[in-house]
Motif scaffolding. Sequence first.
Motif, mmCIF file in Angstrom:
data_model
loop_
_atom_site.group_PDB
_atom_site.id
_atom_site.type_symbol
_atom_site.label_atom_id
_atom_site.label_comp_id
_atom_site.label_asym_id
_atom_site.label_seq_id
_atom_site.Cartn_x
_atom_site.Cartn_y
_atom_site.Cartn_z
ATOM 1 N N ASN A 15 0.832 -1.190 0.000
ATOM 2 C CA ASN A 15 0.000 0.000 0.000
ATOM 3 C C ASN A 15 0.874 1.250 0.000
ATOM 4 N N ALA A 16 0.512 2.189 -0.871
ATOM 5 C CA ALA A 16 1.339 3.390 -1.020
ATOM 6 C C ALA A 16 1.035 4.448 0.035
ATOM 7 N N GLY A 17 0.125 4.169 0.939
ATOM 8 C CA GLY A 17 -0.245 5.152 1.947
ATOM 9 C C GLY A 17 0.853 5.377 2.964
ATOM 10 N N ASN A 18 0.748 6.502 3.643
ATOM 11 C CA ASN A 18 1.712 6.864 4.674
ATOM 12 C C ASN A 18 1.051 6.781 6.045
ATOM 13 N N VAL A 19 1.896 6.619 7.059
ATOM 14 C CA VAL A 19 1.392 6.573 8.428
ATOM 15 C C VAL A 19 0.731 7.908 8.755
ATOM 16 N N GLY A 20 -0.496 7.833 9.286
ATOM 17 C CA GLY A 20 -1.198 9.049 9.680
ATOM 18 C C GLY A 20 -2.039 9.669 8.584
ATOM 19 N N ASP A 21 -2.168 9.004 7.418
ATOM 20 C CA ASP A 21 -3.021 9.533 6.350
ATOM 21 C C ASP A 21 -4.467 9.639 6.823
ATOM 22 N N SER A 22 -5.170 10.570 6.251
ATOM 23 C CA SER A 22 -6.588 10.736 6.572
ATOM 24 C C SER A 22 -7.387 9.530 6.083
ATOM 25 N N PRO A 23 -8.320 9.018 6.894
ATOM 26 C CA PRO A 23 -9.131 7.876 6.458
ATOM 27 C C PRO A 23 -9.921 8.215 5.193
ATOM 28 N N GLY A 24 -10.044 7.216 4.320
ATOM 29 C CA GLY A 24 -10.819 7.400 3.106
ATOM 30 C C GLY A 24 -10.007 7.854 1.909
ATOM 31 N N MET A 25 -8.701 8.005 2.070
ATOM 32 C CA MET A 25 -7.863 8.403 0.944
ATOM 33 C C MET A 25 -7.562 7.191 0.069
ATOM 34 N N ILE A 26 -7.709 7.356 -1.235
ATOM 35 C CA ILE A 26 -7.467 6.282 -2.187
ATOM 36 C C ILE A 26 -6.008 6.339 -2.627
ATOM 37 N N ARG A 27 -5.255 5.320 -2.256
ATOM 38 C CA ARG A 27 -3.851 5.235 -2.623
ATOM 39 C C ARG A 27 -3.669 4.011 -3.509
ATOM 40 N N VAL A 28 -3.416 4.229 -4.780
ATOM 41 C CA VAL A 28 -3.219 3.123 -5.715
ATOM 42 C C VAL A 28 -1.817 2.562 -5.537
ATOM 43 N N PRO A 29 -1.663 1.252 -5.350
ATOM 44 C CA PRO A 29 -0.321 0.671 -5.164
ATOM 45 C C PRO A 29 0.554 0.872 -6.396
ATOM 46 N N ASP A 30 1.838 0.981 -6.182
ATOM 47 C CA ASP A 30 2.768 1.094 -7.297
ATOM 48 C C ASP A 30 2.702 -0.165 -8.159
ATOM 49 N N GLY A 31 2.685 0.032 -9.455
ATOM 50 C CA GLY A 31 2.658 -1.105 -10.370
ATOM 51 C C GLY A 31 1.286 -1.681 -10.600
ATOM 52 N N ALA A 32 0.237 -1.069 -10.049
ATOM 53 C CA ALA A 32 -1.118 -1.574 -10.267
ATOM 54 C C ALA A 32 -1.489 -1.455 -11.742
ATOM 55 N N LEU A 33 -2.210 -2.452 -12.237
ATOM 56 C CA LEU A 33 -2.576 -2.488 -13.650
ATOM 57 C C LEU A 33 -3.687 -1.500 -13.956
ATOM 58 N N LYS A 34 -3.656 -0.959 -15.158
ATOM 59 C CA LYS A 34 -4.720 -0.070 -15.600
ATOM 60 C C LYS A 34 -6.023 -0.852 -15.731
ATOM 61 N N PRO A 35 -7.137 -0.229 -15.369
ATOM 62 C CA PRO A 35 -8.396 -0.985 -15.332
ATOM 63 C C PRO A 35 -8.935 -1.305 -16.719
ATOM 64 N N HIS A 36 -9.558 -2.464 -16.781
ATOM 65 C CA HIS A 36 -10.342 -2.850 -17.955
ATOM 66 C C HIS A 36 -11.755 -3.152 -17.474
ATOM 67 N N ILE A 37 -12.733 -2.517 -18.091
ATOM 68 C CA ILE A 37 -14.121 -2.624 -17.645
ATOM 69 C C ILE A 37 -14.899 -3.502 -18.612
ATOM 70 N N ALA A 38 -15.565 -4.501 -18.068
ATOM 71 C CA ALA A 38 -16.508 -5.328 -18.826
ATOM 72 C C ALA A 38 -17.853 -5.230 -18.122
ATOM 73 N N MET A 39 -18.880 -4.898 -18.851
ATOM 74 C CA MET A 39 -20.195 -4.675 -18.243
ATOM 75 C C MET A 39 -21.203 -5.645 -18.833
ATOM 76 N N PHE A 40 -21.983 -6.269 -17.949
ATOM 77 C CA PHE A 40 -22.992 -7.246 -18.350
ATOM 78 C C PHE A 40 -24.339 -6.770 -17.805
ATOM 79 N N SER A 41 -25.239 -6.423 -18.702
ATOM 80 C CA SER A 41 -26.599 -6.013 -18.328
ATOM 81 C C SER A 41 -27.543 -7.123 -18.773
ATOM 82 N N TYR A 42 -28.310 -7.625 -17.825
ATOM 83 C CA TYR A 42 -29.091 -8.819 -18.135
ATOM 84 C C TYR A 42 -30.445 -8.779 -17.427
ATOM 85 N N ASN A 43 -31.391 -9.455 -18.056
ATOM 86 C CA ASN A 43 -32.674 -9.783 -17.437
ATOM 87 C C ASN A 43 -33.081 -11.163 -17.938
ATOM 88 N N LYS A 44 -34.294 -11.512 -17.725
ATOM 89 C CA LYS A 44 -34.732 -12.860 -18.089
ATOM 90 C C LYS A 44 -34.614 -13.123 -19.578
#
Length: 374
Positions: A15-44
């Motif tokens: 985790n890239a966060g530091n000691v004492g960071d404010s809660p709720g801060m989003i810290r992306v880890p170093d080397g994390a992969l870029k997101p790929h989004i797949a969306m599935f919308s379904y009904n019966k």
Amino acid sequence: MNNVIKRVKYNARRNAGNVGDSPGMIRVPDGALKPHIAMFSYNKDELITSEGKDIKVILAQLKKCDNHTHWIKINGLGDARLIEQIGEHLHINPLVLEDIANIHQRPKFDEYEDYAFSTSRIVHFNSEDELVNHQFSAIIKDNLIISFEEDHVECFEAVKARLKAGKGAIRTAGPGYMCYALTDTIIDTYFILLAQIGDKLDAIEDKVYTDADKSIMFNSQQIKRTLIIIRRASWPERDKINDMIRSESPLITPEVKLFLRDAYDHCIQAMDLIENYKEVTSSIIDLYLSMVSNRMNEIMKVLTIISVIFIPLTFIAGIYGMNFARQDDKGHIIPGNMPELYWHNGYAYALLLMFFIAVTLVYVFWKKGWFNKL
């Protein structure tokens, strides 16, 4: 697959966060992969899919398919802004968003006012026999579920196949059922992993009896560490499923709870297997150490027998190897100084005596059965 686990690849990114960071801060880890989004919308009646790399694909399909249930599948956590946008659009607590980016969460199920948050651990062997331990997170809300995975490896092909086939309750039971389906698939991967470990243990156990070497201990210890990691994933997973069963959230319907009980049983079975394999691993290590100890005892026994045989022979050779003169420099006999040194055939007598002693000792050891136990 080889019989050796190379190493445990346990989320090398911290985790890239530091000691004492404010809660709720989003810290992306170093080397994390870029997101790929797949969306599935379904009904019966239908299934609509789309793919993309930003939130536009999500918003467009949500607007287009307003009478569908949606599964938004995000692989890769390398975009903090995307996670923030999802939180802003769905009014998600920042602490939840922080947990999504913090990839070292233990399995849990948290309920909020109009949504729920779930995490699990995906544990599997990759193509190089490395144990990979990745985080899976999901937000369940109204008619949608958003899942987050660390890497781009596809772990839910079976769920996607069920969606495409449209059989069973997967298209009609809501996002709570989809959360169950994903959780159950993760638990099923534990059984696949444990089956592979079982094969490795069988191979190692066979090697103990045929060609034992120190690699047995190293490989067994590596498997034991692997089992500990799986145990750390499966035990809180059981508690998480139990929390879902006891949940009063409308997102977890009574129908879904019925399936969750089955998943709970599967989790208990996986935990039993883990404990059994840990005992087998410890037994293999103990057996190997006992064999090494017994082999060392046998070697020491052989050396002891050889030493016992040669000790009296060495004593005789040492006695008659002392060079005390029989006569002084004037030719006078010195009394008490080894008269045997001047015996005729004394050398042959000494050899015969040593041979007799050696044969006698060998006979005594043979009668005691010591040679039969070597």
